[in-house]
Motif scaffolding. Structure first.
Motif, PDB file in Angstrom:
ATOM      1  N   MET A  86      11.886  41.079  -1.413  1.00 38.06           N
ATOM      2  CA  MET A  86      10.750  40.845  -0.516  1.00 38.06           C
ATOM      3  C   MET A  86      11.018  39.827   0.578  1.00 38.06           C
ATOM      4  O   MET A  86      10.265  39.753   1.548  1.00 38.06           O
ATOM      5  CB  MET A  86       9.563  40.346  -1.338  1.00 38.06           C
ATOM      6  CG  MET A  86       8.541  41.418  -1.629  1.00 38.06           C
ATOM      7  SD  MET A  86       7.112  40.677  -2.437  1.00 38.06           S
ATOM      8  CE  MET A  86       7.422  41.083  -4.129  1.00 38.06           C
TER       9      MET A  86
ATOM     10  N   ARG B 220      13.405  37.654   3.507  1.00 34.30           N
ATOM     11  CA  ARG B 220      14.351  38.013   4.552  1.00 34.30           C
ATOM     12  C   ARG B 220      15.771  37.840   4.022  1.00 34.30           C
ATOM     13  O   ARG B 220      16.022  37.065   3.108  1.00 34.30           O
ATOM     14  CB  ARG B 220      14.103  37.129   5.777  1.00 34.30           C
ATOM     15  CG  ARG B 220      12.805  37.495   6.470  1.00 34.30           C
ATOM     16  CD  ARG B 220      12.332  36.405   7.393  1.00 34.30           C
ATOM     17  NE  ARG B 220      11.945  35.209   6.648  1.00 34.30           N
ATOM     18  CZ  ARG B 220      11.622  34.044   7.212  1.00 34.30           C
ATOM     19  NH1 ARG B 220      11.663  33.928   8.530  1.00 34.30           N
ATOM     20  NH2 ARG B 220      11.272  33.013   6.475  1.00 34.30           N
ATOM     21  N   VAL B 221      16.698  38.560   4.622  1.00 32.46           N
ATOM     22  CA  VAL B 221      18.044  38.633   4.060  1.00 32.46           C
ATOM     23  C   VAL B 221      18.716  37.262   4.004  1.00 32.46           C
ATOM     24  O   VAL B 221      19.525  36.999   3.121  1.00 32.46           O
ATOM     25  CB  VAL B 221      18.903  39.660   4.848  1.00 32.46           C
ATOM     26  CG1 VAL B 221      19.287  39.126   6.208  1.00 32.46           C
ATOM     27  CG2 VAL B 221      20.106  40.098   4.052  1.00 32.46           C
TER      28      VAL B 221
ATOM     29  N   LYS C  38       2.570  33.207   9.648  1.00 35.35           N
ATOM     30  CA  LYS C  38       1.492  33.830  10.420  1.00 35.35           C
ATOM     31  C   LYS C  38       1.922  34.253  11.811  1.00 35.35           C
ATOM     32  O   LYS C  38       1.205  34.980  12.477  1.00 35.35           O
ATOM     33  CB  LYS C  38       0.279  32.886  10.572  1.00 35.35           C
ATOM     34  CG  LYS C  38      -0.761  33.051   9.505  1.00 35.35           C
ATOM     35  CD  LYS C  38      -2.020  32.317   9.958  1.00 35.35           C
ATOM     36  CE  LYS C  38      -3.160  32.513   8.991  1.00 35.35           C
ATOM     37  NZ  LYS C  38      -4.303  31.668   9.358  1.00 35.35           N
ATOM     38  N   LYS C  39       3.117  33.802  12.242  1.00 35.36           N
ATOM     39  CA  LYS C  39       3.550  34.148  13.593  1.00 35.36           C
ATOM     40  C   LYS C  39       4.698  35.148  13.525  1.00 35.36           C
ATOM     41  O   LYS C  39       4.638  36.235  14.087  1.00 35.36           O
ATOM     42  CB  LYS C  39       4.002  32.870  14.312  1.00 35.36           C
ATOM     43  CG  LYS C  39       4.242  33.034  15.800  1.00 35.36           C
ATOM     44  CD  LYS C  39       4.704  31.723  16.408  1.00 35.36           C
ATOM     45  CE  LYS C  39       5.907  31.890  17.324  1.00 35.36           C
ATOM     46  NZ  LYS C  39       7.086  32.475  16.730  1.00 35.36           N
ATOM     47  N   ASP C  40       5.756  34.780  12.814  1.00 31.16           N
ATOM     48  CA  ASP C  40       6.901  35.671  12.728  1.00 31.16           C
ATOM     49  C   ASP C  40       6.645  36.781  11.725  1.00 31.16           C
ATOM     50  O   ASP C  40       5.973  36.578  10.725  1.00 31.16           O
ATOM     51  CB  ASP C  40       8.136  34.907  12.254  1.00 31.16           C
ATOM     52  CG  ASP C  40       8.586  33.890  13.268  1.00 31.16           C
ATOM     53  OD1 ASP C  40       8.038  33.901  14.378  1.00 31.16           O
ATOM     54  OD2 ASP C  40       9.466  33.084  12.939  1.00 31.16           O
ATOM     55  N   PRO C  41       7.261  37.888  12.010  1.00 30.14           N
ATOM     56  CA  PRO C  41       7.247  38.935  10.998  1.00 30.14           C
ATOM     57  C   PRO C  41       8.210  38.485   9.918  1.00 30.14           C
ATOM     58  O   PRO C  41       9.225  37.862  10.188  1.00 30.14           O
ATOM     59  CB  PRO C  41       7.811  40.136  11.737  1.00 30.14           C
ATOM     60  CG  PRO C  41       8.706  39.545  12.768  1.00 30.14           C
ATOM     61  CD  PRO C  41       8.055  38.263  13.185  1.00 30.14           C
ATOM     62  N   MET C  42       7.889  38.726   8.705  1.00 35.66           N
ATOM     63  CA  MET C  42       8.796  38.368   7.622  1.00 35.66           C
ATOM     64  C   MET C  42       8.824  39.552   6.681  1.00 35.66           C
ATOM     65  O   MET C  42       8.298  39.501   5.572  1.00 35.66           O
ATOM     66  CB  MET C  42       8.281  37.120   6.913  1.00 35.66           C
ATOM     67  CG  MET C  42       8.297  35.894   7.822  1.00 35.66           C
ATOM     68  SD  MET C  42       7.531  34.465   7.045  1.00 35.66           S
ATOM     69  CE  MET C  42       7.887  33.188   8.274  1.00 35.66           C
ATOM     70  N   ARG C  43       9.412  40.627   7.178  1.00 26.87           N
ATOM     71  CA  ARG C  43       9.308  41.823   6.347  1.00 26.87           C
ATOM     72  C   ARG C  43      10.381  41.841   5.266  1.00 26.87           C
ATOM     73  O   ARG C  43      11.429  41.222   5.415  1.00 26.87           O
ATOM     74  CB  ARG C  43       9.322  43.083   7.193  1.00 26.87           C
ATOM     75  CG  ARG C  43      10.596  43.355   7.922  1.00 26.87           C
ATOM     76  CD  ARG C  43      10.502  44.761   8.571  1.00 26.87           C
ATOM     77  NE  ARG C  43      11.669  45.011   9.394  1.00 26.87           N
ATOM     78  CZ  ARG C  43      11.826  46.090  10.153  1.00 26.87           C
ATOM     79  NH1 ARG C  43      10.878  46.990  10.210  1.00 26.87           N
ATOM     80  NH2 ARG C  43      12.917  46.260  10.852  1.00 26.87           N
ATOM     81  N   PRO C  44      10.094  42.509   4.176  1.00 25.92           N
ATOM     82  CA  PRO C  44      11.023  42.573   3.047  1.00 25.92           C
ATOM     83  C   PRO C  44      12.365  43.127   3.507  1.00 25.92           C
ATOM     84  O   PRO C  44      12.406  44.081   4.286  1.00 25.92           O
ATOM     85  CB  PRO C  44      10.352  43.559   2.092  1.00 25.92           C
ATOM     86  CG  PRO C  44       8.915  43.573   2.461  1.00 25.92           C
ATOM     87  CD  PRO C  44       8.874  43.315   3.930  1.00 25.92           C
ATOM     88  N   HIS C  45      13.453  42.541   3.024  1.00 24.20           N
ATOM     89  CA  HIS C  45      14.739  43.020   3.518  1.00 24.20           C
ATOM     90  C   HIS C  45      15.253  44.202   2.717  1.00 24.20           C
ATOM     91  O   HIS C  45      16.168  44.882   3.138  1.00 24.20           O
ATOM     92  CB  HIS C  45      15.773  41.899   3.526  1.00 24.20           C
ATOM     93  CG  HIS C  45      16.526  41.743   2.252  1.00 24.20           C
ATOM     94  ND1 HIS C  45      15.997  41.125   1.145  1.00 24.20           N
ATOM     95  CD2 HIS C  45      17.763  42.151   1.877  1.00 24.20           C
ATOM     96  CE1 HIS C  45      16.888  41.144   0.159  1.00 24.20           C
ATOM     97  NE2 HIS C  45      17.949  41.762   0.574  1.00 24.20           N
TER      98      HIS C  45
ATOM     99  N   TYR D 225      -3.781  34.455   4.265  1.00 23.46           N
ATOM    100  CA  TYR D 225      -3.923  34.402   5.714  1.00 23.46           C
ATOM    101  C   TYR D 225      -5.285  33.845   6.088  1.00 23.46           C
ATOM    102  O   TYR D 225      -5.425  33.080   7.034  1.00 23.46           O
ATOM    103  CB  TYR D 225      -3.752  35.789   6.322  1.00 23.46           C
ATOM    104  CG  TYR D 225      -2.393  36.371   6.080  1.00 23.46           C
ATOM    105  CD1 TYR D 225      -1.251  35.733   6.562  1.00 23.46           C
ATOM    106  CD2 TYR D 225      -2.234  37.532   5.347  1.00 23.46           C
ATOM    107  CE1 TYR D 225       0.005  36.253   6.335  1.00 23.46           C
ATOM    108  CE2 TYR D 225      -0.973  38.064   5.119  1.00 23.46           C
ATOM    109  CZ  TYR D 225       0.137  37.416   5.611  1.00 23.46           C
ATOM    110  OH  TYR D 225       1.376  37.931   5.382  1.00 23.46           O
TER     111      TYR D 225
ATOM    112  N   LEU E 227       4.992  35.022  -1.588  1.00 24.05           N
ATOM    113  CA  LEU E 227       5.088  36.341  -2.195  1.00 24.05           C
ATOM    114  C   LEU E 227       3.902  36.627  -3.113  1.00 24.05           C
ATOM    115  O   LEU E 227       3.984  37.415  -4.043  1.00 24.05           O
ATOM    116  CB  LEU E 227       6.424  36.489  -2.927  1.00 24.05           C
ATOM    117  CG  LEU E 227       7.663  36.091  -2.113  1.00 24.05           C
ATOM    118  CD1 LEU E 227       8.929  36.306  -2.924  1.00 24.05           C
ATOM    119  CD2 LEU E 227       7.757  36.860  -0.813  1.00 24.05           C
TER     120      LEU E 227
ATOM    121  N   VAL F 169      15.946  27.563   8.986  1.00 26.17           N
ATOM    122  CA  VAL F 169      16.136  28.528  10.068  1.00 26.17           C
ATOM    123  C   VAL F 169      17.429  29.320   9.854  1.00 26.17           C
ATOM    124  O   VAL F 169      17.477  30.540  10.009  1.00 26.17           O
ATOM    125  CB  VAL F 169      16.138  27.824  11.437  1.00 26.17           C
ATOM    126  CG1 VAL F 169      16.630  28.755  12.538  1.00 26.17           C
ATOM    127  CG2 VAL F 169      14.739  27.317  11.761  1.00 26.17           C
TER     128      VAL F 169
END
Ligand SMILES: Nc1ncnc2c1ncn2[C@@H]1O[C@H](COP(=O)(O)OP(=O)(O)O)[C@@H](O)[C@H]1O
Ligand SMILES: Nc1ncnc2c1ncn2[C@@H]1O[C@H](COP(=O)(O)OP(=O)(O)O)[C@@H](O)[C@H]1O
Ligand SMILES: Nc1ncnc2c1ncn2[C@@H]1O[C@H](COP(=O)(O)OP(=O)(O)O)[C@@H](O)[C@H]1O
Lengths: 425, 112, 425, 425, 112, 112
Positions: free
Chosen positions: A36, A38-39, A190-197, A304, A312, A381
């Protein structure tokens, strides 16, 4: 050989195999969570679970089992030190040993559950210290309250918690929330997308969790009987129903049946059915499941709305699902359902939640103030995998070396060897 | 010499390759890309968080060619890559100063 | 129905399920190893394990089980041919059948373990022949020595090897080293980076191995009793402790807690606890684990120091871990510990190591001299997946066909069909 | 406590754990199939299996178990409604409950098997409706025919189907073919390459299926006895032999030992041994396995010859393997083999095949004509993952967000929030 | 300024990088690519379906350089990337109009 | 026509995209890359073997534009991509000879 011995042998077979199944839940959780994120922090997520397998196993023998399940304790709050180091336990006590390894797996899984709330932003050493403190000060006592037969105060109140709705899920959910509040939000929340890798990895984790949960739930009967069989059936029914509940909610609300939703729904159903055991019937299990799926699908959006970064959704799934399941038994129990039982269930849920939230908050603060809990901005980062583990999760590149030319460097304790990798020579 | 670059839809790569081969181009380089323009992406949903993903998968094809063939090759590529829907992509050409075949060190047209 | 029959039924349930768990270890091993190699030979690594599932299953029925466990053999060296083809074994012998399928899984796993020493550079047909010869000439005899009750010479010497420290791990470790020496180093060894292509896959493998190892270790009691329960507990404790041992060593020596280290530590702990069974107590298991973790973490660097290319550290983990565990029982056994037992353990370790090393060396030479063992340089550089399996592990490309235009070609047995894929029509 | 109770306890332990293992087969199948499709529809493939876990669990309690296994039915065709909602089943009926959850897993797996024939091109809602109708009209009756002791007409004919050669594999194979014919070919069938996007995932699926299949096959004895142990052994032998059979065929015919072939061979062997149970001996199991491997390796090419798009070879593996296994028992059964038994087997195979094919065809047509079964061309070309699940399987990009800038959009039920992701707030 | 692009065999990347560094080039950009030319791909087999995969993995290396060094850098790359077997790849150079270092805004040679 | 190429830090892509959109650029092509320069990579450790990984992840952005806008677009990109730390990347521009929109066959400015 007498009847009791044969039954005992059957119990040992059952509990030992169930223990192995519950062990597999922690790697399962690692994949569920690891897929779930980021890589760049995936390995860190995996390690947060795997290290719990290491830490808690050792603490369990040292004092954990004793503090939780010592047979001679008279305290409603905590066990005594009689089982310290497992000094006097021998192979003649097969059922006790089987119980010890079975329950150890619960103690490993519970802190690992909280890692989902802290994804991508905590120091690995901070996490290690946190786990040590947390199982000691939160998990061992709470498990004693709920499961120490005729000893724990919640047990004596008549709270029904067959396999861990309070001690495991509410406990981890409230603790996860507290720790997430101390640690703060991920950069870009809430700003960046953090989609499951890696969503297939999430499903793999869900599948292994589901499988292991049969050991967790049905195994909690400790002896294979009708209760165990009913619990196995109910586990499957609630989980299946929760998948449907989540998917339907999601389709109505967001227009798609997501894979992550199916996986999350399964876990929500498993969480919610955990407290009931065979205290509900199959139709009750389906009801619990479908409600858990839909309610948790809604609850994951709370972060949110309210602005806490439970990355998660430990709160949305484990806390909400655990509370729901714990309370519903009050009404759905095949025996003794009603306001009185509901009151007991509410007491169990509330006291574990309050204790876990407050104490975990303090522990997390302590870690942050001493060795530090939150990763530095640069580490976060760049990704925690490089920062703490000096590794990269995947290398699918054509060069087979990451298209990355590599040359040797002065290592932590070695001399520089320019132009080639430095080895331990 | 020219370098012709085409950013096209991934599923047109086969057609472009076949058309170029039929035309007599026997080498090219391909890489993955994403892009946007008139064509925008899609929405993804993860536990209730909806994202718009702007960038659409594309494939980049590069062909080194002699000056005289450049225009015709552009036409071949454009024709083979076309579906008529937005997002079909762009083709452009750049002037190349030197070309070398690594294996032999041949330069210019001989390097192709 | 009498008591013995019910106990027998319990035993069958236990051993059959444990057998399934041990079966899963071979796919687990495949992932553990497969994730560690470069992407271009990942499938080959997986196939080296999977083909063992095929080969050894068949040989086991033909003669393997008989050579290892024939009940009527009087030889300390090898079984006889009474069980050939399982001709006279019927469903009335349930426990024997369960034992046969349980032990089959060990015979499958052991040669597969050696594949890690040979990563990325051996012919697939060479490996197949090697496995056939190796199980026949090395594994079946050695397993007879150690486990054939009242028959095998090491068994009769009183060597403690509960679940396979000698017969499985030392055996595979020494054999892997011998084979690696015959086959030679990978092109680019010590020069090129060869980083794991998929660390989550390594952890998946470790998780499945760990789960299956409960079957392997606790199942070796063959009947669920106190010994089985103690073994299950010890398995968990040593493994957890070994994760910590490896991580701490690595942090001190190289500055990072690596995921690969956690996975490797787990395996090292599992290996080291295997011989002890319930002969050590829980504190002993923790000691064995933490030592195994740290020692193996150091031992994996030997290949760079000494210059042999044991690619995935079969020596560092299985040989070293196996020897360590086998010797430590001598001192830590709850009964009869001391120099005498230590001597027996050393005898067991040394004789298996010597036999396996020498005979495996000869087998590997034979394979190399006949059908060839080492892959050609071109095959190795391009990757074994294409060379022997005509496949690519992954295709995540946008085109869904690898950005790779594909057209039909004359196949092994078909006509060319230009412009489209050739099918079996 | 008496002997019967202890034996019952043993049976419950065994069946409950086997049920968990069979549950894991459906996720295993999801990975087996999911790895084989192109990346753009991989999640959809996974979801087709996972949703079956949801749907069938609920239907089973509502009426499925009753229609299949009601104890009081007198119909050779279908059960009655006595067990509807599990209303009168209590924890005192432990073995019945264990049987119910065990058999539920078969009912989940069977429709999921058909998804392989429909890869990459069906509407998710169409699939959901199809599963609901199919289990109701095809699976529940057919399972009753074969397994309802002294009730089902095939059972009464003396057809040997220990664990599901007819009810599961022939049933799913014939149904898959029918549905694939209704739905039509994938765009680009026979023209475009459609190589597996993740072969290690295919092997993972095969490994989990294999593990679970021990529960499926050996568990079908319902009580751990010699039959169970023999079945466990035979399962392993046939599977191993089938790997070899497939690989050898493939090497001779296509020049390579493929990973996909090894995985497919394993499944072919598992399918083919399923009907026999302990009715064949180990050498018979090996024969069944090796034949199944080679024959199915040949059979998967039928789809190109005959031009139907059975995408992931449900026909080639499950139908052909199931028929082969079902017929071979006629000749290889250790008791009563011969033409008469062969005739019974052929009757069983033919009647299930015919019923399943015809009724599935009608169901698929009905779905297509009502809510639609086939995806639109655009959805299929872009990939079903985006179309129905609004997700992408993997994101290994450096940016950790897919190199894909993401901004919020008006969701299904929310307001647009430009420049950031839209959440449920 | 020139932009030198080299499409080379993946396993020569290390040598090219080392040679460039020795020559004094201290920056470059690398990306993955596939290509075909004289060198064609391989055959893959999936359940009896045989595919020819035409495109061979390559690595693309890009170097921005001053005009005067361009020829020498091309030679360095060609020499380091060469194995002598087909598929060694191509090197070409393009004229660059502007170059900027993002961090400082420096332009031209100072941007390198 | 010009082709502006920017090699930037991956996590600045969003800013660059937004800034370009604000400026009025409505199409671009993105691909993954790695690179090194002043900024070097990191160390990785696998079972005691330590590697220095030189190449740092970057993202390549390409924008086709009319000659007149080129300078301004370069400025927009440079500003949006800047973090002020080393490794911020480079931007360069090349002269383009022909541009075609595949869908319509339009050429030159109309192709954008
Ligand atoms: N100004 C530009 N610079 C670079 N690439 C562009 C530009 N405009 C479009 N592209 C590329 O071309 C692709 C297709 O462009 P788009 O405007 O969506 O479709 P069409 O060209 O059919 O109108 C984009 O996805 C992008 O990769
Ligand atoms: N005309 C071309 N345009 C662009 N790239 C080319 C061209 N011809 C070859 N290439 C690239 O160079 C690589 C090697 O070319 P190839 O003809 O196979 O070998 P060689 O250059 O050694 O004769 C190809 O894989 C491709 O990436
Ligand atoms: N000479 C060059 N040719 C091509 N790309 C370069 C060159 N120098 C740097 N780069 C690219 O620019 C990136 C940043 O360069 P670097 O020198 O690390 O930082 P900065 O430009 O901030 O001083 C590198 O990672 C590389 O991708």
């Amino acid at each position: 050989m007498n009847l009791e011995e044969v039954q005992s042998s059957t119990n040992i077979a059952y509990v030992v195999i169930c223990a192995a199944m519950v062990m597999l839940m922690t790697p399962g959780l690692a994949f569920f969570y690891g897929g779930m994120v980021r890589v760049k922090s995936a390995l860190n997520m995996l390690m947060m679970s795997f290290v719990s397998l290491g830490i808690v196993s050792v603490l369990w023998v040292l004092y954990g089992f004793s503090l939780t399940f010592s047979e001679t304790s008279t305290s409603p709050i905590l066990g005594n030190l009689d089982f310290i180091g497992f000094q006097d336990i021998t192979v003649d006590q097969g059922e006790l040993l089987a119980f010890a390894v079975f329950q150890l797996m619960f103690a490993i899984l519970t802190p690992a559950l909280m890692s989902g709330a802290l994804a991508d932003r905590v120091k690995f050493t901070g996490w290690v210290l946190f786990v040590v403190l947390w199982v000691t000060v939160v998990y061992f006592p709470v498990a004693h309250w709920v499961w120490a037969v005729d000893q724990g105060w919640l047990f004596n109140q008549g709270v029904i918690d067959f396999a861990g709705g309070t001690a495991v899920h509410i406990n981890a959910g409230a603790g996860g929330l507290a720790a997430a509040l101390v640690v703060g939000k991920r950069i870009g929340f809430k700003k960046d997308p953090m989609r499951p890798h890696n969503l297939p990895m999430v499903l793999l984790g869900a599948g292994l969790l589901w499988f292991g949960w049969f050991g967790f739930n049905a195994g909690s009967a400790l002896s294979p009987n009708g209760t165990a069989a009913m619990m196995a059936l109910n586990t499957q029914l609630a989980t299946g129903a929760a998948i449907l509940g989540w998917l339907i909610y999601e389709r109505l609300r967001h227009g798609a049946f997501t894979t992550l939703g199916a996986a999350s729904g399964a876990i929500a159903g498993l969480v919610a059915i955990t407290p009931s055991g065979a205290n509900v019937n199959p139709m009750g299990a389906i009801l619990i499941g479908v409600l858990a799926g839909a309610v948790c699908a809604w609850a994951v959006s709370l972060k949110y709305k309210l602005g806490f970064d439970d990355s998660l959704d430990v709160v949305g799934v484990h806390l909400v699902g655990g509370v729901l399941g714990t309370l519903l038994v009050g009404f759905l129990a095949t025996e003794g359902a009603g306001l009185e039982q509901f009151g007991k269930q509410a007491l169990g849920a509330a006291s574990v939640m309050a204790y876990s939230f407050v104490v975990t908050y303090l522990i997390a603060l302590l870690v942050e103030r001493t060795i530090g809990f939150r990763a530095s901005e640069d580490e976060e980062v760049a990704g925690l995998d490089l920062a703490y583990h000096a590794e990269t999760g995947y290398d699918f590149s054509q060069t087979g070396s990451g298209s990355v030319p590599v040359s040797a460097v002065p290592g932590a304790a070695g001399a520089a060897v320019t132009g080639e990798k430095k080895v331990d020579a | 010499m020219k370098l012709i670059t085409a950013v096209i839809k991934p599923h047109r790569l086969d057609e472009v390759k076949d058309a170029l081969q039929a035309f007599g181009v026997h080498g090219l380089t391909v890489s993955e890309a994403t892009g946007y323009g008139r064509q925008r992406g899609h929405t993804e949903v993860y536990r209730g968080a909806e994202y718009t993903v702007d960038l659409v998968p594309k494939v980049r094809v590069e062909i080194l060619t002699e000056d005289d063939d450049a225009e015709q090759i552009i036409d071949v590529v454009v024709k083979a890559a076309r579906t008529g829907k937005i997002g079909d992509g762009k083709v452009w050409s750049l002037p190349v100063e030197t070309t070398v075949r690594v294996r032999t060190g041949e330069r210019g047209p001989d390097a192709l």
